[in-house]
Every structure is written in structure tokens, then in C-alpha cells.
Design a protein around this motif. Structure first.
Motif, PDB file in Angstrom:
ATOM      1  N   CYS A 141      30.010 -83.558  69.373  1.00  0.00           N
ATOM      2  CA  CYS A 141      28.927 -83.204  68.453  1.00  0.00           C
ATOM      3  C   CYS A 141      29.557 -82.857  67.107  1.00  0.00           C
ATOM      4  O   CYS A 141      30.399 -81.957  67.019  1.00  0.00           O
ATOM      5  N   HIS A 143      29.006 -81.415  63.387  1.00  0.00           N
ATOM      6  CA  HIS A 143      28.104 -80.693  62.481  1.00  0.00           C
ATOM      7  C   HIS A 143      28.628 -80.843  61.059  1.00  0.00           C
ATOM      8  O   HIS A 143      29.714 -80.377  60.729  1.00  0.00           O
ATOM      9  N   SER A 169      24.935 -83.489  64.801  1.00  0.00           N
ATOM     10  CA  SER A 169      24.034 -82.419  65.239  1.00  0.00           C
ATOM     11  C   SER A 169      22.615 -82.680  64.744  1.00  0.00           C
ATOM     12  O   SER A 169      22.398 -83.072  63.594  1.00  0.00           O
ATOM     13  N   SER A 170      21.647 -82.453  65.629  1.00  0.00           N
ATOM     14  CA  SER A 170      20.249 -82.729  65.276  1.00  0.00           C
ATOM     15  C   SER A 170      19.713 -81.760  64.230  1.00  0.00           C
ATOM     16  O   SER A 170      18.710 -82.040  63.567  1.00  0.00           O
ATOM     17  N   LYS A 171      20.381 -80.628  64.069  1.00  0.00           N
ATOM     18  CA  LYS A 171      19.973 -79.662  63.059  1.00  0.00           C
ATOM     19  C   LYS A 171      21.212 -79.201  62.302  1.00  0.00           C
ATOM     20  O   LYS A 171      22.168 -78.734  62.900  1.00  0.00           O
ATOM     21  N   ASN A 188      23.600 -74.910  67.467  1.00  0.00           N
ATOM     22  CA  ASN A 188      22.821 -76.144  67.317  1.00  0.00           C
ATOM     23  C   ASN A 188      23.451 -77.277  68.111  1.00  0.00           C
ATOM     24  O   ASN A 188      22.771 -78.042  68.805  1.00  0.00           O
ATOM     25  N   CYS A 189      24.769 -77.390  68.009  1.00  0.00           N
ATOM     26  CA  CYS A 189      25.470 -78.436  68.754  1.00  0.00           C
ATOM     27  C   CYS A 189      25.399 -78.188  70.257  1.00  0.00           C
ATOM     28  O   CYS A 189      25.261 -79.129  71.049  1.00  0.00           O
ATOM     29  N   ASP A 192      22.248 -79.477  71.723  1.00  0.00           N
ATOM     30  CA  ASP A 192      22.291 -80.934  71.868  1.00  0.00           C
ATOM     31  C   ASP A 192      23.162 -81.349  73.044  1.00  0.00           C
ATOM     32  O   ASP A 192      22.836 -82.279  73.790  1.00  0.00           O
ATOM     33  N   SER A 196      22.501 -83.623  76.770  1.00  0.00           N
ATOM     34  CA  SER A 196      23.077 -84.963  76.821  1.00  0.00           C
ATOM     35  C   SER A 196      23.218 -85.426  78.269  1.00  0.00           C
ATOM     36  O   SER A 196      23.196 -84.628  79.208  1.00  0.00           O
TER      37      SER A 196
END
Length: 403
Positions: A141, A143, A169-171, A188-189, A192, A196
Motif C-alpha cells: 500500500c 500512501h 491508498s484509497s484515502k 488508511n493503508c 485497505d 485485500s
């Protein structure tokens, strides 16, 4: 004889002698003392053609090697990363950047690691780090600091698009040094990663200026032999002189955590309360994980752990004369940015990773470690070696790579 012809002959002889002296004295410099059995000489104008011999001399602290290394760094040409910027085919990216494309042993294939890498600058440093730790059975992930330039984000995304097991990262956070946003980026990671499909065993957090000292296989064997099922969060109850930070703090922001512990921190009420409490503390990532790891009922908890863990080789300024003999590069926020003179100390360290490096300022130090690590990786491999896994015979110095 014509006097002009005589003067011309003497001039040519003198010029030839001068060229010989220049070539012998200035272009060739011994890396070993005259007493050494084996002597190594390198042309200054050809820094890129003797990387392994030069690195070997730097690793054992040969004084002449530092002179040549410092000279060569002045002629360093940054890697041409146009292939990432221009969205080359993924097969070209993997081959030209020398990524490992298969698990190298059965043991590694059956033990997946997750990585969280927080970055904000130096694309070349990120590529070198990712290539060093990448294995197809792991998951990563990334970031990217929301403040990073758009061109940087685009280049990283182009690279990530070539891998099924690497994602952004999605955020993303606007990361502030020593602020809560640094901790939030990791969380945040983690959210996610737990969602997974990859069944990873441990997660390791890195920043963009870290570099591994151990191979993927060695990291796995270290975790399994010494910490099997336990979390690694080096730290101690805070000393009085840093009590102002939080009143309940520990010092160290690096970790290796089990998947069960990560799921616990994302759902447990105490973990959520501590996270909320940490919002206005100084550098909360330095106390959050180690504090939760001391809860007896936390998965993989080590309530009585101290500084054990050997996660990062770091030269702190206040440890000069104690754990090291000084920084041979330069200090930033009391942490050494490594130079060539730090290489011997680094490779003799038992740690899994080292921090910090700057690819632009001390590129040869990083390149020497990269070559050393890749050689170990290929020697440990239990599968046939693919040619593109090998690094170039010549270094990046005085050369422009077609990547």
C-alpha cells in the motif's frame, strides 16, 4: 637539423611525458594500500565501470575509496525515469527496472508480507526502495502525501498500474511532520490491506527514505524464528524529559505487526479511544502502536517488550560516541542522512532496514547497498534466475539508463 624541427621534437617528447605522468598519477588511484596483495585502480573518467570493486572497498573503509567515491558522485546522472512518466508497456517497466517477478523459494511463497510505504518526494528513491522489497507474493500500500506535485503522483500511479499487488491508498492525507496525519496515513493503508484478497501474515511500515539491509527471505526467517506470532514495536515507557509530548508516550514509530493485531486496532474500542486521544499529541505514531501492543489481550501482544526488534539502523545525533562514531553524511532533525563513510557501519548492523537516505545527495551509498542486496537475493534464490533480475554491470554514474 632545422631549429624549428628540433623545438617541435622536444615539444612532442615533453607533451608525451606529461601525458604519461597525468595518466599514471591522476587517472589511476589505488583503492588499496601498497601492502595489500590485490590492488585495484580506477579511471576517474570511468566511474561507472568499476562499481562492485569500488563498493567493496567502501564497505571495508578504504580511505582512497572515499576520495574516488566522492569524485564519482559529482558526475552522477539521475536515472532516466521517462518510461514511468511516459507510460511504457508494463513488460518494459518490469524488465528495465529489474523487478523480481516470481517467488524465489517455497518458504517465501507461503509467507506473504504487507508493506505500507509513505512517500512525498524523490521518485528515484521510491523506485529503488520498491524494487528492493518487491516480491510478487507480497502486497504493498503506497500512501502519497496529498501535498505532493501532480506529476509525482502521476508517475507513481503509472508504476503502480503495472502490478496487481501494489495499490495507492484509497484515502490520502496532507501529512504534517510529527502530526496526527502521519499516523492516520498508516491507518488508511491498514484498512485497505485488511480488505485485500491477499492473505498476508505481517505488515511492515516504511517511509520513502528507508532501505532494506536484509533480503525478503531473511526478513521472514527473522520474524518466524524470533517473533513468530508476536508484534514488534520497539519502545519503552517515556523518559521524563519527553513527558510533555503526551504524558503517556513511548518512542519509536516503526513496527512489524500481525494481521490479527491490525484487525484488532481497527475495531477495538480501546484502540479507537486511544486514536482519538492522540489527535493533539506530538508525533502520535511514536506511542500509538507500542502502547496498544502492551495490552495483554491484544493479538500477538508483547506487554514487557523493550527496545528489542532490530527494525531500523538509525544514527541519532544524541547517540554519537555511544551507538555510533558520528554521521559521515549530514544531520536532519538529529537523524543522519547517510554518506559513503557510513556504509561500513550500516552493513555491520543487525537491523532489517536503515534510515535515512537521499538518492540525489549521496547516490553511491545507496547504489552500493542496492548491488549488495540484489547479489544476496539472487544467491539465495531456489528458482532459475531470469536475466533481467540482475542489475547492470555498470553503475548509474556517468551513465544515463534507458528506463
Amino acid at each position: 637539423m632545422n631549429p624549428l624541427h628540433g623545438k617541435k621534437s622536444r615539444f612532442l617528447v615533453c607533451a608525451a611525458v606529461c601525458m604519461f605522468i597525468y595518466t599514471f598519477i591522476y587517472l589511476k588511484v589505488p583503492l588499496h594500500d601498497e601492502s595489500d596483495e590485490q590492488k585495484f585502480r580506477v579511471k576517474r573518467a570511468e566511474c561507472g565501470f568499476y562499481p562492485d570493486e569500488l563498493c567493496s572497498a567502501l564497505f571495508v573503509g578504504k580511505p582512497a575509496a572515499f576520495k574516488i567515491g566522492n569524485f564519482c558522485q559529482k558526475s552522477y546522472q539521475p536515472k532516466a525515469l521517462s518510461c514511468i512518466h511516459d507510460s511504457c508497456s508494463c513488460s518494459t517497466v518490469l524488465k528495465t527496472l529489474h523487478f523480481i517477478t516470481r517467488p524465489l523459494s517455497e518458504e517465501e511463497g507461503n509467507f506473504s508480507l504487507a508493506y505500507i510505504i509513505t512517500i512525498h518526494k524523490e521518485l528515484e528513491m521510491f523506485v529503488r526502495l520498491l524494487r528492493a522489497i518487491y516480491m510478487p507474493q507480497n502486497i504493498y500500500c503506497i500512501h502519497i502525501d496529498e501535498k505532493s506535485p501532480r506529476s509525482y503522483k502521476t508517475a507513481v500511479q503509472n508504476l503502480v498500474n503495472c502490478f496487481e499487488n501494489i495499490f495507492i491508498s484509497s484515502k490520502r492525507e496532507h501529512v504534517v511532520y510529527a502530526g496526527f496525519s502521519r499516523l492516520q496515513a498508516d491507518i488508511n493503508c491498514m484498512r485497505d490491506l485488511v480488505n485485500s484478497k491477499v492473505q498476508w501474515n505481517y505488515v511492515i511500515n516504511l517511509c520513502g527514505q528507508d532501505y532494506p539491509l536484509k533480503t525478503n527471505k531473511e526478513i521472514i526467517q527473522y520474524i518466524k524464528s524470533k517473533w513468530n506470532g508476536k508484534n514488534i514495536t520497539p519502545g519503552i515507557v517515556q523518559p521524563l524529559h519527553v513527558k510533555h509530548r503526551t504524558e503517556v508516550s513511548y518512542r519509536d514509530a516503526y513496527y512489524v505487526l500481525t494481521k490479527g493485531f491490525v484487525e484488532f486496532t481497527l475495531s477495538d474500542a480501546r484502540a479507537k479511544a486511544l486514536l482519538e486521544w492522540s489527535r493533539d499529541t506530538y508525533s502520535p505514531d511514536e506511542h500509538y502502536w507500542v502502547t496498544l501492543n502492551r495490552l495483554p489481550d491484544a493479538p500477538g501482544a508483547t506487554p514487557n517488550a523493550g527496545w528489542q526488534g532490530d527494525l531500523r539502523a538509525i544514527k541519532w545525533k544524541d547517540q554519537e560516541g555511544l551507538s555510533h562514531k558520528g554521521c559521515k553524511g549530514h544531520y536532519v532533525r538529529d537523524i543522519c542522512i547517510y554518506g559513503l563513510g557510513d556504509l561500513q557501519w550500516i552493513i555491520e548492523s543487525p537491523h532489517l532496514f536503515a534510515n535515512k537516505f537521499e538518492a540525489a545527495r549521496n547516490p553511491l551509498a545507496l547504489e552500493c547497498l542496492e548491488r549488495r542486496l540484489r547479489l544476496k537475493v539472487l544467491r539465495q534464490a531456489q528458482v532459475p534466475i531470469e536475466q533481467h533480475w540482475r542489475l547492470q554491470e555498470h553503475s548509474h554514474f556517468n551513465m544515463q539508463l534507458d528506463v
